[in-house]
Design a protein around this motif. Structure first.
Motif, PDB file in Angstrom:
ATOM      1  N   ARG A 170       6.313 -29.915  83.696  1.00 47.89           N
ATOM      2  CA  ARG A 170       6.772 -30.455  84.982  1.00 47.89           C
ATOM      3  C   ARG A 170       7.009 -31.964  84.886  1.00 47.89           C
ATOM      4  NH1 ARG A 170       9.292 -29.968  89.836  1.00 47.89           N
ATOM      5  NH2 ARG A 170       8.440 -31.452  91.343  1.00 47.89           N
ATOM      6  N   ILE A 171       6.089 -32.673  84.265  1.00 52.52           N
ATOM      7  CA  ILE A 171       6.214 -34.123  84.150  1.00 52.52           C
ATOM      8  C   ILE A 171       7.367 -34.484  83.218  1.00 52.52           C
ATOM      9  CG2 ILE A 171       5.018 -36.219  83.406  1.00 52.52           C
ATOM     10  CD1 ILE A 171       2.394 -34.749  84.214  1.00 52.52           C
ATOM     11  N   LYS A 172       7.536 -33.735  82.135  1.00 49.99           N
ATOM     12  CA  LYS A 172       8.673 -33.994  81.241  1.00 49.99           C
ATOM     13  C   LYS A 172       9.998 -33.784  81.958  1.00 49.99           C
ATOM     14  CE  LYS A 172       8.475 -32.307  77.055  1.00 49.99           C
ATOM     15  NZ  LYS A 172       8.244 -31.330  75.974  1.00 49.99           N
ATOM     16  N   LEU A 173      10.046 -32.769  82.814  1.00 44.42           N
ATOM     17  CA  LEU A 173      11.262 -32.490  83.575  1.00 44.42           C
ATOM     18  C   LEU A 173      11.596 -33.664  84.491  1.00 44.42           C
ATOM     19  CD1 LEU A 173      13.357 -30.200  84.188  1.00 44.42           C
ATOM     20  CD2 LEU A 173      11.860 -29.522  86.063  1.00 44.42           C
ATOM     21  N   LEU A 174      10.590 -34.192  85.176  1.00 47.11           N
ATOM     22  CA  LEU A 174      10.811 -35.322  86.074  1.00 47.11           C
ATOM     23  C   LEU A 174      11.147 -36.594  85.304  1.00 47.11           C
ATOM     24  CD1 LEU A 174       7.887 -34.751  88.611  1.00 47.11           C
ATOM     25  CD2 LEU A 174      10.301 -34.205  88.933  1.00 47.11           C
ATOM     26  N   GLY A 175      10.659 -36.697  84.070  1.00 44.14           N
ATOM     27  CA  GLY A 175      10.924 -37.877  83.255  1.00 44.14           C
ATOM     28  C   GLY A 175      12.177 -37.777  82.428  1.00 44.14           C
ATOM     29  N   MET A 211      13.006 -35.743  80.085  1.00 40.18           N
ATOM     30  CA  MET A 211      12.724 -35.493  78.679  1.00 40.18           C
ATOM     31  C   MET A 211      13.119 -34.063  78.332  1.00 40.18           C
ATOM     32  SD  MET A 211       8.970 -37.296  78.908  1.00 40.18           S
ATOM     33  CE  MET A 211       8.464 -37.139  77.214  1.00 40.18           C
ATOM     34  N   ASP A 212      13.219 -33.772  77.058  1.00 43.55           N
ATOM     35  CA  ASP A 212      13.582 -32.439  76.604  1.00 43.55           C
ATOM     36  C   ASP A 212      12.365 -31.521  76.763  1.00 43.55           C
ATOM     37  OD1 ASP A 212      14.454 -30.146  75.379  1.00 43.55           O
ATOM     38  OD2 ASP A 212      15.234 -31.135  73.586  1.00 43.55           O
ATOM     39  N   VAL A 213      12.438 -30.628  77.747  1.00 42.58           N
ATOM     40  CA  VAL A 213      11.298 -29.763  78.044  1.00 42.58           C
ATOM     41  C   VAL A 213      11.055 -28.770  76.919  1.00 42.58           C
ATOM     42  CG1 VAL A 213      10.348 -28.109  79.693  1.00 42.58           C
ATOM     43  CG2 VAL A 213      11.715 -30.033  80.513  1.00 42.58           C
ATOM     44  N   VAL A 214      12.107 -28.315  76.271  1.00 46.18           N
ATOM     45  CA  VAL A 214      11.981 -27.289  75.226  1.00 46.18           C
ATOM     46  C   VAL A 214      11.397 -27.861  73.949  1.00 46.18           C
ATOM     47  CG1 VAL A 214      13.254 -25.621  73.832  1.00 46.18           C
ATOM     48  CG2 VAL A 214      13.909 -26.008  76.218  1.00 46.18           C
ATOM     49  N   THR A 238       4.681 -38.235  74.771  1.00 44.86           N
ATOM     50  CA  THR A 238       4.137 -36.948  74.336  1.00 44.86           C
ATOM     51  C   THR A 238       3.911 -36.962  72.832  1.00 44.86           C
ATOM     52  OG1 THR A 238       6.312 -35.930  73.973  1.00 44.86           O
ATOM     53  CG2 THR A 238       5.347 -35.748  76.182  1.00 44.86           C
ATOM     54  N   LEU A 239       2.957 -36.143  72.397  1.00 45.03           N
ATOM     55  CA  LEU A 239       2.629 -36.052  70.976  1.00 45.03           C
ATOM     56  C   LEU A 239       2.186 -34.626  70.665  1.00 45.03           C
ATOM     57  CD1 LEU A 239       2.133 -37.763  68.327  1.00 45.03           C
ATOM     58  CD2 LEU A 239      -0.272 -37.829  69.042  1.00 45.03           C
ATOM     59  N   PRO A 240       2.797 -33.978  69.673  1.00 41.85           N
ATOM     60  CA  PRO A 240       2.341 -32.629  69.306  1.00 41.85           C
ATOM     61  C   PRO A 240       0.984 -32.683  68.620  1.00 41.85           C
ATOM     62  CG  PRO A 240       4.081 -33.374  67.814  1.00 41.85           C
ATOM     63  CD  PRO A 240       3.976 -34.410  68.884  1.00 41.85           C
ATOM     64  N   THR A 241       0.057 -31.828  69.062  1.00 42.08           N
ATOM     65  CA  THR A 241      -1.272 -31.747  68.460  1.00 42.08           C
ATOM     66  C   THR A 241      -1.531 -30.316  68.023  1.00 42.08           C
ATOM     67  OG1 THR A 241      -2.437 -31.255  70.522  1.00 42.08           O
ATOM     68  CG2 THR A 241      -2.054 -33.578  70.015  1.00 42.08           C
ATOM     69  N   ALA A 242      -2.701 -30.078  67.450  1.00 42.67           N
ATOM     70  CA  ALA A 242      -3.020 -28.751  66.915  1.00 42.67           C
ATOM     71  C   ALA A 242      -3.050 -27.686  67.999  1.00 42.67           C
ATOM     72  CB  ALA A 242      -4.371 -28.793  66.198  1.00 42.67           C
ATOM     73  N   PHE A 243      -3.391 -28.056  69.239  1.00 43.97           N
ATOM     74  CA  PHE A 243      -3.558 -27.060  70.290  1.00 43.97           C
ATOM     75  C   PHE A 243      -2.505 -27.177  71.394  1.00 43.97           C
ATOM     76  CE2 PHE A 243      -7.807 -27.882  68.536  1.00 43.97           C
ATOM     77  CZ  PHE A 243      -8.063 -26.620  68.015  1.00 43.97           C
ATOM     78  N   GLY A 244      -1.472 -27.956  71.171  1.00 42.74           N
ATOM     79  CA  GLY A 244      -0.418 -28.078  72.170  1.00 42.74           C
ATOM     80  C   GLY A 244       0.086 -29.499  72.274  1.00 42.74           C
ATOM     81  N   GLU A 245       0.833 -29.739  73.308  1.00 41.01           N
ATOM     82  CA  GLU A 245       1.479 -31.036  73.490  1.00 41.01           C
ATOM     83  C   GLU A 245       0.597 -31.944  74.347  1.00 41.01           C
ATOM     84  OE1 GLU A 245       6.121 -32.359  74.072  1.00 41.01           O
ATOM     85  OE2 GLU A 245       5.341 -30.696  75.242  1.00 41.01           O
TER      86      GLU A 245
END
Length: 627
Positions: A296-301, A303-306, A332-339
């Protein structure tokens, strides 16, 4: 378990007296020494029924809190008109004066007095320390609102329930039966109970709706990447998700947070706020809900949601409860358990602070003002990440950006949008870095330039060339103190003669937490000798009025509220330039800078301690030792 109706399941009023007395004894037994009021329980601990303002006024007079004349005045004022406000709130509006010190009795003070009078603990509700999910399970929102109570802690054997009506306890047996736990009563501010009842249950409801819409848990990094047939993914536009995100922002603004962290873990997601430089856990969510919130926050910002495999940056503008525009920078940063997502909140007021508000002493403020009014040269601001360099630069540039000058910045990223500047964003994927941006800005007829950071020789060379051609250049370096900036430029490859020709001065800074002005008290155990010991060979002169942290509701019981800057300003004099040419060593540069009038960071912090603005422990934690 939830509690529903209570009025039909409880005994008659005759049992109420026994219940409140029992609750009072139970609370007294489990109170710690710090929670126990100095007032001894009176016969009023067997209070039955709702509070009455006349009885409260009489108790206040009997306890010597107010004078007999003040009690008569209060009765006369309250008798003149009817009010639907709770008794404690009604008396706080009247403005009763405490006899001992002449202070006006606030709602918090009245609530705390009532707790001591009845032999019950007084609690200030801290939303960051309440497990909202467990609280919502103890009783329903309708039940809590009907009885004007709020669970604030749920343990294995007891439920701590805050109330502003300790004489109404007919709900206690049912809660104990439904939760299979003992109820411990505490007294709290009635307005806090009303406010947080709405907030806690609204959040819990939104989270439950989001979880229900999302089906089962989302697969994590270590699990098989197979979604079950019934495992639907939450949508960023689901109403529950929208409500949680809106609550999150407003809550962060209310708590004075500078950063919001959304962190996915193995089993659940964690939300944390950074307040006054310290991270505080706020809430734990299912990973499914956290992923939907991030989307939701990426969409408002925009950013590429996918895209979830690479870091992204974005920006959002929203409004705080006062109606002021607030800008947030997203990462945002990809981590071991999600974004993982971090939102940096930029308060619009920070760009218009004067030097006093930033924390400059009169000595450094005069020298800094003289430095930034020079027509050309390089002014550097140094310090670690999060030390307030951006706020200092923006505050300075905003005062310099008049109609007669052209101010241009090249940043990565643009921290805060400021209409008075011409701001440019670095675009690394287009080979548009600091050096390229500075080269382009030189053709834009600038007067003042600000380079986000000098990271390499190419950027340093362009900054030097800009200063040599008659421009005033501001920039930042990541060094521990001001003299280290000269050595860093040499390490990058800038010749000493060019440093002497262009660098006007270097400002080193840190941020230190300031004591809450409402609850700080004089520190009788602190000594001037201990302060002088940590700043040897310097000595603190002038008044010495140390204070220590206590904690109140306004500072969330931390004892600290807000931060201020500690500064050391090094000006490049002729003697200093001679050291750069002949003896470019850290010790020699530092000694010359002190001779020229620089006060080291730790000395600047010691002066704030002597003024009672912060504590010695805070200064020692954030400043480098004296060499």
């Amino acid at each position: 378990m939830r509690c529903g109706r209570s009025s039909d399941r409880v005994g008659q009023r005759g049992a109420g007296q026994f219940l409140v007395a029992r609750a009072a004894r139970r609370s007294m037994a489990v109170m710690s020494k710090t929670e126990r009021s100095p007032d001894t329980p009176r016969e009023t601990s067997a209070l039955v029924g709702p509070l009455d303002w006349r009885r409260l006024v009489q108790w206040l007079a009997d306890d010597g809190v107010i004078s007999a004349a003040e009690a008569e005045r209060t009765v006369a004022r309250c008798s003149a008109a009817q009010s639907a406000q709770p008794p404690l709130q009604r008396l706080s509006v009247v403005g009763m004066v405490r006899e001992s010190d002449g202070a006006t009795l606030s709602l918090d003070a009245l609530s705390e007095w009532l707790a001591g009078h009845l032999g019950l603990p007084f609690v200030r509700i801290d939303p960051l320390k309440v497990d909202v999910g467990r609280v919502a399970e103890a009783m329903s929102a309708q039940y809590a609102e009907r009885h004007k109570v709020l669970p604030v802690q749920v343990g294995p054997a007891e439920v701590v329930v805050a109330t502003s009506e300790p004489g109404l306890t007919d709900w206690v047996p049912e809660v104990e039966r439904q939760t299979r736990r003992t109820v411990r009563l505490v007294v709290a501010n009635p307005l806090d109970i009303k406010r947080y009842t709405g907030e806690f249950y609204a959040l819990a409801k939104s989270v439950r709706a989001a979880v229900k819409a999302g089906g089962g848990p989302q697969a994590s990094f270590e699990q098989l990447v197979e979604l079950g047939r019934s495992n639907r993914t939450l949508d960023a536009n689901d109403q529950g998700v929208v409500q949680v995100v809106d609550w999150l922002w407003q809550y962060a603004f209310d708590q004075r947070a500078s950063d919001i962290h959304l962190e996915p873990r193995r089993e659940q997601g964690v939300i944390r706020f950074r307040i006054d430089g310290v991270l505080h856990p706020v809430y734990q969510l299912p990973v499914t809900v956290l992923a939907a919130m991030t989307a939701r926050i990426k969409l408002l910002g925009r950013m590429d949601v996918v895209e979830k495999r690479r870091p992204q940056d974005g920006r959002i503008k929203t409004k705080n409860p006062r109606g002021d525009e607030v800008e947030m920078r997203l990462s945002t940063l990809p981590t071991a358990f999600g974004e993982k997502m971090v939102m940096r909140i930029f308060d619009p007021d920070t760009t218009v602070k004067n030097l006093d508000a930033l924390g400059f002493s009169a000595h450094d403020a005069r020298r800094w003002e003289a430095l930034v009014k020079r027509p050309h040269g390089i002014v550097l601001v140094t310090g670690p990440t999060g030390s307030g360099k951006t706020t200092t630069l923006y505050s300075t540039l905003k005062r310099l950006a008049t109609e007669e000058v052209n101010v241009n910045t090249i940043e990565d990223p643009i921290e805060m949008i400021e209409p008075a500047f011409n701001q440019t964003q670095v675009q690394v994927h287009l080979d548009f870095d600091f050096a390229q941006g500075l080269r382009a800005l030189m053709r834009q007829d600038p007067d003042i330039l600000m380079v986000g950071e000098i990271r390499d020789l190419a950027t340093a060379d362009m900054a030097v060339q800009a200063a040599l051609t008659g421009h005033l250049v501001f920039s930042t370096l990541h060094t521990n103190d001001a003299p280290s900036a000269i050595m860093r430029l040499m390490e990058l490859g800038v010749a000493p003669y060019l440093i002497n020709a262009t660098v006007l001065g270097v400002l080193g800074q840190r941020l230190v937490r300031t004591l809450c002005p409402l609850c700080k008290v004089p520190d009788t155990e602190a000594s001037r000798a201990a302060l002088d010991e940590v700043i040897k060979p310097w000595q603190a002169s002038g008044n010495y009025s140390p204070y220590k942290a206590v904690g109140c509701i306004d500072c969330r019981m931390t004892g600290f509220k807000g931060r201020m800057g500690l500064y050391e300003l090094m000006v490049t004099t002729e003697a200093f330039k001679d050291k750069v040419n002949r003896e470019p060593s850290m010790d020699a540069l530092r000694r010359q800078a002190v001779t020229d009038g620089m006060r080291p960071l730790r000395v600047a912090g010691a002066l704030k301690v002597a003024e009672g603005l912060t504590t010695l422990d805070e200064v020692l934690a954030c400043t480098p030792p004296l060499h």
